[in-house]
Design a protein around this motif. Structure first.
Motif, PDB file in Angstrom:
ATOM      1  N   GLU A 118      -2.173  -5.897  10.922  1.00  0.00           N
ATOM      2  CA  GLU A 118      -1.902  -7.089  11.174  1.00  0.00           C
ATOM      3  C   GLU A 118      -1.739  -8.498  10.167  1.00  0.00           C
ATOM      4  N   THR A 119      -2.321  -7.742   9.201  1.00  0.00           N
ATOM      5  CA  THR A 119      -2.281  -8.750   7.677  1.00  0.00           C
ATOM      6  C   THR A 119      -0.962  -9.096   7.280  1.00  0.00           C
ATOM      7  N   GLY A 120       0.109  -8.035   7.749  1.00  0.00           N
ATOM      8  CA  GLY A 120       1.709  -7.875   7.405  1.00  0.00           C
ATOM      9  C   GLY A 120       2.095  -6.891   5.984  1.00  0.00           C
ATOM     10  N   ASP A 121       0.604  -6.202   5.873  1.00  0.00           N
ATOM     11  CA  ASP A 121       1.025  -5.917   4.789  1.00  0.00           C
ATOM     12  C   ASP A 121       2.086  -4.658   4.458  1.00  0.00           C
ATOM     13  N   THR A 122       2.799  -4.457   3.228  1.00  0.00           N
ATOM     14  CA  THR A 122       4.354  -3.343   3.314  1.00  0.00           C
ATOM     15  C   THR A 122       3.125  -2.088   3.100  1.00  0.00           C
ATOM     16  N   LEU A 123       4.129  -1.089   4.165  1.00  0.00           N
ATOM     17  CA  LEU A 123       3.336  -0.091   4.025  1.00  0.00           C
ATOM     18  C   LEU A 123       4.401   1.110   3.114  1.00  0.00           C
ATOM     19  N   ILE A 124       4.047   1.974   1.954  1.00  0.00           N
ATOM     20  CA  ILE A 124       5.236   2.438   1.905  1.00  0.00           C
ATOM     21  C   ILE A 124       4.501   3.701   1.981  1.00  0.00           C
ATOM     22  N   LEU A 125       5.506   4.978   2.142  1.00  0.00           N
ATOM     23  CA  LEU A 125       4.863   6.262   2.686  1.00  0.00           C
ATOM     24  C   LEU A 125       6.742   7.087   1.401  1.00  0.00           C
ATOM     25  N   PRO A 126       5.421   7.713   0.624  1.00  0.00           N
ATOM     26  CA  PRO A 126       6.398   8.274  -0.511  1.00  0.00           C
ATOM     27  C   PRO A 126       6.555   9.891  -0.014  1.00  0.00           C
ATOM     28  N   VAL A 127       7.911  10.088  -0.390  1.00  0.00           N
ATOM     29  CA  VAL A 127       8.093  11.406   0.072  1.00  0.00           C
ATOM     30  C   VAL A 127       7.285  12.491  -0.002  1.00  0.00           C
ATOM     31  N   SER A 128       6.811  11.997  -1.505  1.00  0.00           N
ATOM     32  CA  SER A 128       5.602  13.402  -1.647  1.00  0.00           C
ATOM     33  C   SER A 128       4.470  13.953  -0.423  1.00  0.00           C
ATOM     34  N   THR A 129       4.471  12.767  -0.029  1.00  0.00           N
ATOM     35  CA  THR A 129       2.932  12.543   0.421  1.00  0.00           C
ATOM     36  C   THR A 129       3.406  13.490   1.880  1.00  0.00           C
ATOM     37  N   ILE A 130       4.928  12.425   2.479  1.00  0.00           N
ATOM     38  CA  ILE A 130       5.538  13.685   3.863  1.00  0.00           C
ATOM     39  C   ILE A 130       4.941  14.849   4.005  1.00  0.00           C
ATOM     40  N   ILE A 131       5.850  16.118   2.445  1.00  0.00           N
ATOM     41  CA  ILE A 131       5.768  16.809   1.801  1.00  0.00           C
ATOM     42  C   ILE A 131       4.568  17.738   2.041  1.00  0.00           C
ATOM     43  N   GLU A 132       3.704  17.082   1.380  1.00  0.00           N
ATOM     44  CA  GLU A 132       1.702  17.951   1.084  1.00  0.00           C
ATOM     45  C   GLU A 132       1.494  17.381   2.712  1.00  0.00           C
ATOM     46  N   SER A 133       1.520  16.633   3.447  1.00  0.00           N
ATOM     47  CA  SER A 133       1.334  16.165   5.147  1.00  0.00           C
ATOM     48  C   SER A 133       1.930  17.242   5.395  1.00  0.00           C
ATOM     49  N   GLY A 134       2.909  17.954   5.682  1.00  0.00           N
ATOM     50  CA  GLY A 134       3.452  19.054   6.283  1.00  0.00           C
ATOM     51  C   GLY A 134       2.914  20.345   5.785  1.00  0.00           C
ATOM     52  N   ASN A 135       2.589  21.213   4.948  1.00  0.00           N
ATOM     53  CA  ASN A 135       2.299  21.901   3.991  1.00  0.00           C
ATOM     54  C   ASN A 135       0.822  21.961   4.884  1.00  0.00           C
ATOM     55  N   HIS A 136       0.201  20.848   4.761  1.00  0.00           N
ATOM     56  CA  HIS A 136      -1.135  21.056   5.321  1.00  0.00           C
ATOM     57  C   HIS A 136      -1.533  21.339   6.777  1.00  0.00           C
ATOM     58  N   ILE A 137      -1.083  21.060   7.834  1.00  0.00           N
ATOM     59  CA  ILE A 137      -0.702  20.917   8.448  1.00  0.00           C
ATOM     60  C   ILE A 137      -0.378  22.336   9.395  1.00  0.00           C
ATOM     61  N   ALA A 138       0.471  22.933   8.478  1.00  0.00           N
ATOM     62  CA  ALA A 138       1.343  24.197   8.780  1.00  0.00           C
ATOM     63  C   ALA A 138       0.263  25.394   8.670  1.00  0.00           C
ATOM     64  N   HIS A 139      -1.067  24.780   7.697  1.00  0.00           N
ATOM     65  CA  HIS A 139      -2.123  25.575   7.268  1.00  0.00           C
ATOM     66  C   HIS A 139      -2.989  25.757   8.258  1.00  0.00           C
ATOM     67  N   ARG A 146       0.862  -1.072  -0.013  1.00  0.00           N
ATOM     68  CA  ARG A 146      -0.224   0.052   0.247  1.00  0.00           C
ATOM     69  C   ARG A 146       0.785   1.356   0.121  1.00  0.00           C
ATOM     70  N   PHE A 147       0.920   2.129  -0.924  1.00  0.00           N
ATOM     71  CA  PHE A 147       1.293   3.718  -1.304  1.00  0.00           C
ATOM     72  C   PHE A 147       0.343   4.558  -0.565  1.00  0.00           C
ATOM     73  N   ILE A 148       0.837   5.052   0.830  1.00  0.00           N
ATOM     74  CA  ILE A 148      -0.089   6.033   0.990  1.00  0.00           C
ATOM     75  C   ILE A 148      -0.157   7.291   0.928  1.00  0.00           C
ATOM     76  N   ASP A 149      -1.137   7.545   0.785  1.00  0.00           N
ATOM     77  CA  ASP A 149      -1.548   9.269  -0.121  1.00  0.00           C
ATOM     78  C   ASP A 149      -1.792   9.963   1.396  1.00  0.00           C
ATOM     79  N   THR A 150      -1.858  11.726   1.608  1.00  0.00           N
ATOM     80  CA  THR A 150      -1.504  11.581   2.527  1.00  0.00           C
ATOM     81  C   THR A 150      -2.719  12.420   2.963  1.00  0.00           C
ATOM     82  N   SER A 151      -4.072  12.240   1.730  1.00  0.00           N
ATOM     83  CA  SER A 151      -5.718  12.129   2.878  1.00  0.00           C
ATOM     84  C   SER A 151      -5.702  11.025   4.191  1.00  0.00           C
TER      85      SER A 151
END
Length: 161
Positions: free
Chosen positions: A36-57, A4-9
């Protein structure tokens, strides 16, 4: 292996960012199931950047500080390999930039899709090409325009042999 690639949402719902977490219960339940099911979770760098921008606003300063501290914890856990996800897409190469540049005008016009979403799609596609033995792979998002990015690669791998 399910990926699972994790989106900002998703991060917005996990952090309960005001006005951006309408699906928090569904997302948190699915997050717990994925762990629980052991899915591989991927956090893309763009998700980090977008999330930080939303928090800052965030308008309310005390809520902004609270969420920034929580996100700081997310980032530290990610950097120290203590998070349930792994960082991916840290290197934007020329071919990645050319892909994003080519896709951006049409996607921006027809889907209101930004550069962050395009970079998630790009690294999702690259992951599929470069990592063997993927079962199901998806961009995990509450955004409708990213939900079609979900495939069962198990059968494709078998047919290629």
């Amino acid at each position: 292996m399910n990926v699972r690639f994790i989106d900002t949402s998703i991060i917005m719902n996990l952090l309960e960012i005001p006005e951006k977490c309408q699906d928090r219960e569904i997302v948190k339940n699915e997050f717990n199931k994925a762990i629980e099911t052991g899915d591989t979770l991927i956090l893309p760098v763009s998700t980090i950047i977008e999330s930080g921008n939303h928090i800052a606003h965030i308008g309310n300063g005390s809520i902004r500080r609270e969420k920034a501290l929580k996100f700081k914890e997310f980032l530290e856990n990610t950097a120290n390999n203590k998070a349930p996800w792994q960082l991916y897409g840290t290197e934007l190469k020329n071919d990645d930039l050319l892909y994003i540049a080519k896709e951006f005008p049409d996607k921006a016009l027809t889907l209101n899709m930004g550069i962050g979403d395009l970079s998630i799609i790009r690294f999702y596609e690259k992951y599929k090409e470069n990592v063997p033995a993927i079962g199901k792979i998806m961009i995990w998002s509450t955004d409708i325009h990213l939900q079609p990015y979900s495939e069962d690669m198990t059968m494709k791998r078998r047919r290629n042999k």
